[in-house]
Design a protein around this motif. Sequence first.
Motif, PDB file in Angstrom:
ATOM      1  N   VAL A  71       0.899  -1.149   0.002  1.00  0.00           N
ATOM      2  CA  VAL A  71       0.030   0.057  -0.015  1.00  0.00           C
ATOM      3  C   VAL A  71       0.850   1.184  -0.038  1.00  0.00           C
ATOM      4  N   LYS A  72       0.928   1.839  -1.199  1.00  0.00           N
ATOM      5  CA  LYS A  72       1.665   2.982  -1.420  1.00  0.00           C
ATOM      6  C   LYS A  72       1.115   4.213  -0.683  1.00  0.00           C
ATOM      7  N   THR A  73       1.640   4.760   0.175  1.00  0.00           N
ATOM      8  CA  THR A  73       1.326   6.157   0.959  1.00  0.00           C
ATOM      9  C   THR A  73       2.228   7.337   0.106  1.00  0.00           C
ATOM     10  N   HIS A  74       1.421   8.385   0.202  1.00  0.00           N
ATOM     11  CA  HIS A  74       2.046   9.517  -0.577  1.00  0.00           C
ATOM     12  C   HIS A  74       3.222  10.220  -0.079  1.00  0.00           C
ATOM     13  N   LYS A  75       4.215  10.263  -0.778  1.00  0.00           N
ATOM     14  CA  LYS A  75       5.615  11.103  -0.744  1.00  0.00           C
ATOM     15  C   LYS A  75       6.345  10.439   0.499  1.00  0.00           C
ATOM     16  N   THR A  76       6.383   9.058   0.388  1.00  0.00           N
ATOM     17  CA  THR A  76       7.104   8.345   1.221  1.00  0.00           C
ATOM     18  C   THR A  76       8.265   7.573   0.922  1.00  0.00           C
ATOM     19  N   ALA A  77       8.764   7.715  -0.402  1.00  0.00           N
ATOM     20  CA  ALA A  77       9.626   6.668  -0.984  1.00  0.00           C
ATOM     21  C   ALA A  77       8.880   5.523  -1.590  1.00  0.00           C
ATOM     22  N   GLY A  78       7.600   5.657  -1.767  1.00  0.00           N
ATOM     23  CA  GLY A  78       6.806   4.480  -2.105  1.00  0.00           C
ATOM     24  C   GLY A  78       7.094   4.076  -3.673  1.00  0.00           C
ATOM     25  N   THR A  79       7.272   5.168  -4.391  1.00  0.00           N
ATOM     26  CA  THR A  79       7.471   4.772  -5.955  1.00  0.00           C
ATOM     27  C   THR A  79       8.762   3.819  -6.064  1.00  0.00           C
ATOM     28  N   THR A  80       9.760   4.106  -5.307  1.00  0.00           N
ATOM     29  CA  THR A  80      10.965   3.381  -5.453  1.00  0.00           C
ATOM     30  C   THR A  80      10.508   1.709  -4.689  1.00  0.00           C
ATOM     31  N   VAL A  81       9.938   1.649  -3.745  1.00  0.00           N
ATOM     32  CA  VAL A  81       9.504   0.428  -3.440  1.00  0.00           C
ATOM     33  C   VAL A  81       8.678  -0.314  -4.642  1.00  0.00           C
ATOM     34  N   LEU A 153       5.951   4.441   5.855  1.00  0.00           N
ATOM     35  CA  LEU A 153       5.812   5.818   6.637  1.00  0.00           C
ATOM     36  C   LEU A 153       6.941   6.454   6.369  1.00  0.00           C
ATOM     37  N   ARG A 154       6.739   7.988   6.658  1.00  0.00           N
ATOM     38  CA  ARG A 154       7.894   8.887   6.472  1.00  0.00           C
ATOM     39  C   ARG A 154       7.822   9.850   7.509  1.00  0.00           C
ATOM     40  N   GLU A 155       8.899  10.366   8.118  1.00  0.00           N
ATOM     41  CA  GLU A 155       8.749  11.395   9.237  1.00  0.00           C
ATOM     42  C   GLU A 155       7.742  12.541   8.745  1.00  0.00           C
ATOM     43  N   GLU A 161       6.220  18.437   3.754  1.00  0.00           N
ATOM     44  CA  GLU A 161       7.126  19.631   3.080  1.00  0.00           C
ATOM     45  C   GLU A 161       7.116  19.205   1.684  1.00  0.00           C
ATOM     46  N   SER A 162       7.241  17.706   1.630  1.00  0.00           N
ATOM     47  CA  SER A 162       7.132  17.389   0.135  1.00  0.00           C
ATOM     48  C   SER A 162       5.922  17.313  -0.520  1.00  0.00           C
ATOM     49  N   LEU A 163       4.836  16.984   0.160  1.00  0.00           N
ATOM     50  CA  LEU A 163       3.300  17.205  -0.166  1.00  0.00           C
ATOM     51  C   LEU A 163       3.273  18.507  -0.492  1.00  0.00           C
ATOM     52  N   VAL A 271      12.506  11.838  -7.019  1.00  0.00           N
ATOM     53  CA  VAL A 271      13.394  12.653  -5.804  1.00  0.00           C
ATOM     54  C   VAL A 271      13.240  14.018  -6.659  1.00  0.00           C
ATOM     55  N   ARG A 272      12.990  14.983  -5.574  1.00  0.00           N
ATOM     56  CA  ARG A 272      12.967  16.569  -6.061  1.00  0.00           C
ATOM     57  C   ARG A 272      14.590  16.823  -5.947  1.00  0.00           C
ATOM     58  N   SER A 273      14.601  17.693  -7.142  1.00  0.00           N
ATOM     59  CA  SER A 273      16.067  18.327  -7.040  1.00  0.00           C
ATOM     60  C   SER A 273      16.213  19.196  -5.673  1.00  0.00           C
ATOM     61  N   SER A 276      14.644  22.443  -5.289  1.00  0.00           N
ATOM     62  CA  SER A 276      13.240  22.673  -4.933  1.00  0.00           C
ATOM     63  C   SER A 276      12.797  21.874  -3.538  1.00  0.00           C
ATOM     64  N   ARG A 277      13.723  21.497  -2.821  1.00  0.00           N
ATOM     65  CA  ARG A 277      13.398  21.170  -1.307  1.00  0.00           C
ATOM     66  C   ARG A 277      14.061  21.697  -0.375  1.00  0.00           C
ATOM     67  N   LEU A 278      13.506  21.732   0.770  1.00  0.00           N
ATOM     68  CA  LEU A 278      14.204  22.366   1.926  1.00  0.00           C
ATOM     69  C   LEU A 278      15.139  21.380   2.570  1.00  0.00           C
TER      70      LEU A 278
HETATM   71  N1  LIG Z   1      15.287   5.292  -1.345  1.00  0.00           N
HETATM   72  C1  LIG Z   1      14.818   6.294  -0.615  1.00  0.00           C
HETATM   73  N2  LIG Z   1      15.115   6.580   0.325  1.00  0.00           N
HETATM   74  C2  LIG Z   1      14.541   7.833   1.015  1.00  0.00           C
HETATM   75  N3  LIG Z   1      13.688   8.625   0.304  1.00  0.00           N
HETATM   76  C3  LIG Z   1      13.295   8.455  -0.779  1.00  0.00           C
HETATM   77  C4  LIG Z   1      14.112   7.203  -1.679  1.00  0.00           C
HETATM   78  N4  LIG Z   1      13.321   6.929  -3.041  1.00  0.00           N
HETATM   79  C5  LIG Z   1      12.787   8.111  -3.051  1.00  0.00           C
HETATM   80  N5  LIG Z   1      12.635   8.904  -2.056  1.00  0.00           N
HETATM   81  C6  LIG Z   1      11.968  10.269  -1.476  1.00  0.00           C
HETATM   82  O1  LIG Z   1      10.754   9.945  -1.606  1.00  0.00           O
HETATM   83  C7  LIG Z   1       9.725  11.038  -1.974  1.00  0.00           C
HETATM   84  C8  LIG Z   1       8.554  10.557  -3.128  1.00  0.00           C
HETATM   85  O2  LIG Z   1       8.001   9.699  -2.807  1.00  0.00           O
HETATM   86  P1  LIG Z   1       6.863   8.876  -3.274  1.00  0.00           P
HETATM   87  O3  LIG Z   1       7.581   8.079  -4.497  1.00  0.00           O
HETATM   88  O4  LIG Z   1       5.925   7.902  -2.465  1.00  0.00           O
HETATM   89  O5  LIG Z   1       5.886   9.988  -3.909  1.00  0.00           O
HETATM   90  S1  LIG Z   1       4.409   9.755  -4.656  1.00  0.00           S
HETATM   91  O6  LIG Z   1       3.329   9.797  -3.638  1.00  0.00           O
HETATM   92  O7  LIG Z   1       4.450   8.419  -5.333  1.00  0.00           O
HETATM   93  O8  LIG Z   1       4.404  10.985  -5.671  1.00  0.00           O
HETATM   94  C9  LIG Z   1      10.673  11.970  -2.693  1.00  0.00           C
HETATM   95  O9  LIG Z   1      10.834  12.934  -1.468  1.00  0.00           O
HETATM   96  P2  LIG Z   1      11.095  14.371  -1.674  1.00  0.00           P
HETATM   97  O10 LIG Z   1      12.171  14.530  -2.618  1.00  0.00           O
HETATM   98  O11 LIG Z   1      11.430  14.928  -0.377  1.00  0.00           O
HETATM   99  O12 LIG Z   1       9.887  15.022  -2.339  1.00  0.00           O
HETATM  100  C10 LIG Z   1      11.997  11.087  -2.834  1.00  0.00           C
HETATM  101  O13 LIG Z   1      13.118  12.062  -2.862  1.00  0.00           O
END
Ligand SMILES: Nc1ncnc2c1ncn2[C@@H]1O[C@H](COP(=O)(O)OS(=O)(=O)O)[C@@H](OP(=O)(O)O)[C@H]1O
Length: 442
Positions: A71-81, A153-155, A161-163, A271-273, A276-278
């Motif tokens: 279950v992919k939550t938003h902005k938590t590195a879910g796309t990588t998983v 989950l992510r902190e 901030e990412s959202l 990943v944001r550049s 574009s991130r704090l």
């Molecule tokens: N391996 C790994 N470890 C830690 N963090 C990682 C990793 N891969 C991706 N990211 C960061 O995850 C953010 C994107 O999350 P999602 O892919 O879940 O976003 S989305 O909801 O599908 O759009 C995005 O965070 P932000 O860059 O802060 O926006 C990515 O940088």
Amino acid sequence: MPPVMPRLQQVAKMVMSRKKVVVLLLLEATLSLLLHQGSQLSWSLRLLFPAVAPRCPASPTRPKHTAVAFVKTHKTAGTTVQNILFRFAERHNVTLALPRPSCEHQFCYPRNFSARFVHPATRPPRMLAGHLRFNRAELRRLLPNDTVYVTILREPAAMFESLFSYYNRYCPAFVRVPNGSLETFLRAPRAYYRPDERFAMYAHNTLAYDLGGDNERNARQEPAYLAGLIRDVEATFSLVMIAEYFDESLVLLRRLLAWDLDDVLYAELNVRSAASRLASLPEGLARAVRRWNALDAGLYAHFNASFWDRVARAGRECVQHEARQLREARERLLRRCFGPRPRLRPAAEIRNKQLQPWQPLGNVGIVGYDLPSRSPWGSPSRDECLKLAMPELRRPSFREQKGLSKITRSNCQEPNAMQTEGFREVGLKMKLVNPSGFRGYP
Ligand SMILES: Nc1ncnc2c1ncn2[C@@H]1O[C@H](COP(=O)(O)OS(=O)(=O)O)[C@@H](OP(=O)(O)O)[C@H]1O
């Protein structure tokens, strides 16, 4: 006067015997330390000399588990998983649930998940990995009984901030904020936020919402609600990964599913550049995020703690040793795929169109990898490298994978010429276009 040479020899002997005494004393001290502080000392020695492997139990020799729901939550590195799971499913010929076209790529999110949202040709699936609003009964109806449920989950401050930056021009609560300022929003969130409008869930307790909870409940006034939500998540999910400890999370995932380390190698996606991130949120702002998203903060605090309990049960040293092995193997793979100095680049610098990440409106840049123009493709193959770094929205939909898609949607972002080019380039029986006629976020 005594002759010089014998005198020098005498002095040298005295120095040597003092050295021996010092060495003996040091040896004795080390031995007694080892006897009395054995485990702690070995831990520090291993920190100093990482090559010294801890003694870890051998991995169980059961078959790889293939029934998985992520279950992919938003902005938590879910796309990588998700990408790890997609590649595993392809390599092992596991049926993966894909959304039906009208649900776009998020299984009709933000609606509660329903088995109807799954493309009929991918049913019954053994695996599912995507954005959806968790609905236990419907997932159970769709997936096999032995499905292992996993989420991440992510902190909450980093996640919010990412959202805020990603959905800045889409989510009305963020659009209303003067200058798109996170600080201004957090000073008075209720001034901008309307719970009943479209995309409200991106602005308030998004984790709780994604996991099927009511994101409008107040965790401080209703601690029992938060406790109940935690219990529900615990009852279903065998593993809650933590984005900040991504590699350790993958080690636990790999062990849970009896997969190989190679099965969980990855390239970080979405990943944001840096521009574009704090880099980090000032503590005052982080506190304001946690106050506003108290349900998410409560979920994270609980599952971060239970994550470390789990690491301790698995053997902290062993998990960290394996995470190190994973990092080394991953670096090797990235170098083989993307050249000696693999680098995340802005979309404009990525020549391979299939690897260009989708860019949200506003001042946000999403970076990605590019394939070198010339490389001695052997193992991994060019196709493997392409899939490793392919953004979620570039992956082919089910129809496209099966070559069934007659592209009739007028809203496809890329012209047919490029699809044909992509088709030729990777030698796949699929057309590489935006899945499900995706019209852009959210
Ligand atoms: N391996 C790994 N470890 C830690 N963090 C990682 C990793 N891969 C991706 N990211 C960061 O995850 C953010 C994107 O999350 P999602 O892919 O879940 O976003 S989305 O909801 O599908 O759009 C995005 O965070 P932000 O860059 O802060 O926006 C990515 O940088």
